[in-house]
Enzyme design. Structure first.
Site, PDB file in Angstrom:
ATOM      1  N   ILE A 158      11.805  -7.132  33.677  1.00 32.17           N
ATOM      2  CA  ILE A 158      11.564  -8.250  34.368  1.00 32.17           C
ATOM      3  C   ILE A 158      12.847  -9.295  34.332  1.00 32.17           C
ATOM      4  O   ILE A 158      13.380 -10.015  35.040  1.00 32.17           O
ATOM      5  CB  ILE A 158      10.412  -8.688  34.167  1.00 32.17           C
ATOM      6  N   GLU A 174       0.768   3.105   9.926  1.00 31.46           N
ATOM      7  CA  GLU A 174      -0.781   3.082   9.749  1.00 31.46           C
ATOM      8  C   GLU A 174      -1.434   4.182  10.536  1.00 31.46           C
ATOM      9  O   GLU A 174      -2.475   3.977  11.104  1.00 31.46           O
ATOM     10  CB  GLU A 174      -1.377   1.755   9.838  1.00 31.46           C
ATOM     11  N   PHE A 180       0.954  -1.172   0.093  1.00 36.92           N
ATOM     12  CA  PHE A 180       0.065  -0.001   0.057  1.00 36.92           C
ATOM     13  C   PHE A 180       1.115   1.250  -0.083  1.00 36.92           C
ATOM     14  O   PHE A 180       1.716   1.393   0.923  1.00 36.92           O
ATOM     15  CB  PHE A 180      -0.723  -0.164   1.280  1.00 36.92           C
ATOM     16  N   SER A 232       0.472   7.356  16.609  1.00 37.51           N
ATOM     17  CA  SER A 232      -0.481   7.780  18.034  1.00 37.51           C
ATOM     18  C   SER A 232      -1.128   9.025  17.799  1.00 37.51           C
ATOM     19  O   SER A 232      -2.339   9.339  18.288  1.00 37.51           O
ATOM     20  CB  SER A 232       0.287   7.480  19.156  1.00 37.51           C
TER      21      SER A 232
HETATM   22  N1  CAA Z   1     -13.118   7.799   5.452  1.00 39.34           N
HETATM   23  C1  CAA Z   1     -13.611   8.323   4.538  1.00 39.34           C
HETATM   24  N2  CAA Z   1     -13.451   9.638   4.377  1.00 39.34           N
HETATM   25  C2  CAA Z   1     -12.338  10.369   5.392  1.00 39.34           C
HETATM   26  C3  CAA Z   1     -11.973   9.598   6.241  1.00 39.34           C
HETATM   27  C4  CAA Z   1     -12.567   8.163   6.274  1.00 39.34           C
HETATM   28  N3  CAA Z   1     -12.001   7.322   7.601  1.00 39.34           N
HETATM   29  N4  CAA Z   1     -11.003  10.292   6.912  1.00 39.34           N
HETATM   30  C5  CAA Z   1     -11.042  11.461   6.152  1.00 39.34           C
HETATM   31  N5  CAA Z   1     -11.883  11.404   5.223  1.00 39.34           N
HETATM   32  C6  CAA Z   1     -12.232  12.540   4.175  1.00 39.34           C
HETATM   33  C7  CAA Z   1     -12.734  13.847   4.882  1.00 39.34           C
HETATM   34  O1  CAA Z   1     -13.949  13.601   4.909  1.00 39.34           O
HETATM   35  C8  CAA Z   1     -12.264  14.789   3.862  1.00 39.34           C
HETATM   36  O2  CAA Z   1     -13.352  14.705   2.617  1.00 39.34           O
HETATM   37  P1  CAA Z   1     -14.073  15.975   2.589  1.00 39.34           P
HETATM   38  O3  CAA Z   1     -13.256  17.338   2.407  1.00 39.34           O
HETATM   39  O4  CAA Z   1     -14.935  15.629   1.148  1.00 39.34           O
HETATM   40  O5  CAA Z   1     -14.954  16.233   3.609  1.00 39.34           O
HETATM   41  C9  CAA Z   1     -11.058  14.389   3.207  1.00 39.34           C
HETATM   42  O6  CAA Z   1     -10.930  12.763   3.460  1.00 39.34           O
HETATM   43  C10 CAA Z   1      -9.828  14.985   3.772  1.00 39.34           C
HETATM   44  O7  CAA Z   1      -9.720  14.654   5.416  1.00 39.34           O
HETATM   45  P2  CAA Z   1      -9.293  15.493   6.332  1.00 39.34           P
HETATM   46  O8  CAA Z   1      -9.643  17.010   6.096  1.00 39.34           O
HETATM   47  O9  CAA Z   1      -9.657  14.977   7.537  1.00 39.34           O
HETATM   48  O10 CAA Z   1      -7.734  15.646   5.950  1.00 39.34           O
HETATM   49  P3  CAA Z   1      -6.495  16.108   6.976  1.00 39.34           P
HETATM   50  O11 CAA Z   1      -5.513  16.552   5.998  1.00 39.34           O
HETATM   51  O12 CAA Z   1      -6.982  16.579   8.087  1.00 39.34           O
HETATM   52  O13 CAA Z   1      -5.855  14.650   7.487  1.00 39.34           O
HETATM   53  C11 CAA Z   1      -5.460  12.710   8.932  1.00 39.34           C
HETATM   54  C12 CAA Z   1      -6.521  13.795   8.153  1.00 39.34           C
HETATM   55  C13 CAA Z   1      -6.334  12.047   9.731  1.00 39.34           C
HETATM   56  C14 CAA Z   1      -4.344  13.410   9.585  1.00 39.34           C
HETATM   57  C15 CAA Z   1      -5.014  11.880   7.618  1.00 39.34           C
HETATM   58  O14 CAA Z   1      -4.099  12.461   6.749  1.00 39.34           O
HETATM   59  C16 CAA Z   1      -4.082  10.690   8.054  1.00 39.34           C
HETATM   60  O15 CAA Z   1      -4.983   9.548   8.657  1.00 39.34           O
HETATM   61  N6  CAA Z   1      -2.814  10.769   8.173  1.00 39.34           N
HETATM   62  C17 CAA Z   1      -1.854   9.680   8.439  1.00 39.34           C
HETATM   63  C18 CAA Z   1      -1.605   8.613   7.301  1.00 39.34           C
HETATM   64  C19 CAA Z   1      -1.459   7.152   7.523  1.00 39.34           C
HETATM   65  O16 CAA Z   1      -1.919   6.651   8.466  1.00 39.34           O
HETATM   66  N7  CAA Z   1      -0.375   6.653   6.993  1.00 39.34           N
HETATM   67  C20 CAA Z   1       0.148   5.055   7.099  1.00 39.34           C
HETATM   68  C21 CAA Z   1       0.842   4.767   5.966  1.00 39.34           C
HETATM   69  S1  CAA Z   1       0.387   3.139   5.224  1.00 39.34           S
HETATM   70  C22 CAA Z   1       1.094   2.217   6.319  1.00 39.34           C
HETATM   71  O17 CAA Z   1       1.865   2.410   7.078  1.00 39.34           O
HETATM   72  C23 CAA Z   1       1.289   0.773   5.730  1.00 39.34           C
HETATM   73  C24 CAA Z   1       2.271   0.003   6.083  1.00 39.34           C
HETATM   74  O18 CAA Z   1       3.273  -0.378   5.385  1.00 39.34           O
HETATM   75  C25 CAA Z   1       2.043  -0.784   7.342  1.00 39.34           C
END
Ligand code: CAA
Length: 370
Positions: free
Chosen positions: A327, A353, A113, A356
């Site tokens: 421990i 993912e 991903f 925190s």
């Molecule tokens: N489901 C559906 N839509 C969602 C959503 C969800 N869970 N979360 C956000 N959205 C939508 C919002 O509604 C918004 O859409 P609209 O403008 O139409 O309302 C749009 O997405 C943008 O969302 P935000 O305004 O909330 O965006 P943001 O810039 O404030 O960011 C954040 C939010 C939660 C910080 C997000 O950027 C995030 O989750 N960041 C972390 C990324 C991450 O988890 N990366 C992991 C990489 S993968 C990995 O690690 C895999 C591996 O190899 C182990």
């Protein structure tokens, strides 16, 4: 039965060599193949698409058992199950499922991903990778970082910006395979933990991706990534739970055997209190994971439950694994006793993912919205 099968597999297939694989940063290729044969690489996918047709609760139970022994193997399992397969099954077309989901869910191949970039980690909307619309195909350019299964995977879900003016609404997610021209695997990361897993940067140099490989409507890519990550976070929460319970079980066993000051150390209240706190936090993590999984299985809104599960379980894993080393004393600091590896492995569960801090952002937004 699923829990027992995963436990047996972990003890017989993953435990031998787990220390060496960590030392040598060796991918558990044979073991992942066998996990696929056992049906654990596409656990929640409908059997008609090559999966095992189980639910998220079963997936959590299996993830905990595999992660108790080998978190490097369980991250491969988690990314394939809950990010790649679940995303494709939920939002892919029939043709995409036939062509890409079937081999992924049946364990013939595994996937990755691709969301994170050198300058877009937590701030995931700041995508620099571009997918330029050329009519019947996209031209993909850019670099993705920290990609689990980067070298060993064959099918990748790649998030990229098509229309900068539209911000996150101009982002798409494309199915990219490693045999496409211009797909380049970067150097392997030399990591603190989960060293048996295969983490690389990936470069896309003018990769021609057919339009039929786009997931959902034009501009659905960011929402797709967020939706998929909410399910994925249950998998990583269960991984953290497994690391914590593995470290705890080893500590309990050690405390019953090791003597100090004339008695087994389990008879010292200071050790008893540590074990009691470990057991309590682990049980709470387990309930969080099962609640999020149950909500997902029954069609409920599981977003915040998944974030709470990941936040709590990963903080617990780090704390429990550190206490497990304590421990064990000096023995905890050497590789033979496993807990130092678990402490190193636990750290990433607070980062990938969604850190925190990102979990707290999503939880807080939910609280303030309701
Ligand atoms: N489901 C559906 N839509 C969602 C959503 C969800 N869970 N979360 C956000 N959205 C939508 C919002 O509604 C918004 O859409 P609209 O403008 O139409 O309302 C749009 O997405 C943008 O969302 P935000 O305004 O909330 O965006 P943001 O810039 O404030 O960011 C954040 C939010 C939660 C910080 C997000 O950027 C995030 O989750 N960041 C972390 C990324 C991450 O988890 N990366 C992991 C990489 S993968 C990995 O690690 C895999 C591996 O190899 C182990």
């Amino acid at each position: 039965m699923i829990q027992q099968a995963a436990k047996d597999f972990a003890e017989t297939e993953l435990l031998p060599g787990v220390i060496e694989r960590d030392n040598e940063q060796r991918f558990p290729a044979e073991q992942i193949k066998k996990l696929g044969e056992l049906g654990m690489m596409g656990m929640m996918v409908d059997p008609k698409w090559g999966g095992s047709g189980m639910d998220t609760v079963s997936y959590v139970l299996a993830m905990e058992e595999i992660s108790k022994i080998d978190a490097s193997a369980s991250v491969v399992m988690s990314v394939n199950n809950s990010l790649v397969c679940w995303g494709l099954e939920k939002h892919g077309t029939e043709e995409q499922k036939q062509k890409y989901l079937k081999p992924l869910a049946s364990g013939q191949v595994h996937g990755g991903f691709c969301l994170s970039e050198p300058e877009a980690g937590s701030d995931a909307t700041s995508q620099k990778t571009t997918a330029v619309d050329m009519g019947d195909h996209y031209i993909l350019n850019g670099t993705k970082n920290w990609i689990t299964n980067g070298r060993t995977g064959s099918t990748f879900l790649v998030v990229a910006q098509t229309d900068v003016e539209k911000g996150h609404k101009g982002i798409n997610c494309l199915i990219v395979t490693s045999d496409m021209e211009g797909f380049v695997v970067g150097t392997k990361e030399d990591k603190l933990g989960i060293r048996g897993s295969d983490t690389h940067s990936l470069m896309f140099q003018d990769v021609k991706v057919p339009k039929e490989n786009r997931i959902g409507e034009d501009g659905f890519g960011f929402k797709f990534a967020m939706k998929v990550l909410s399910g994925g976070r249950i998998g990583i929460a269960a991984q953290a739970l497994g690391i914590a319970s593995g470290a705890y079980e080893r500590s309990l066993q050690y405390a019953k055997q090791r003597k100090a000051f004339g008695t087994e150390i389990m008879n010292h209240q200071i050790i008893q209190f540590k074990l009691a706190d470990m057991a309590t936090r682990i049980e709470a993590s387990r309930l969080f994971c099962l609640k999020a999984a149950y909500l997902k299985d029954t069609g409920g809104d599981f977003l915040e439950a998944a974030c709470m599960a990941k936040l709590f379980a990963s903080e617990t894993a780090m704390w429990v694994a550190t206490e497990a080393v304590q421990i064990h004393g000096g023995y905890g600091f050497v590789k033979e006793y496993h807990v130092e590896r678990m402490m190193r492995d636990a750290k990433i569960t607070q980062i990938y993912e969604g850190t925190s801090e990102v979990q707290r952002i999503v939880i807080a937004r939910g609280i303030l919205r309701d």
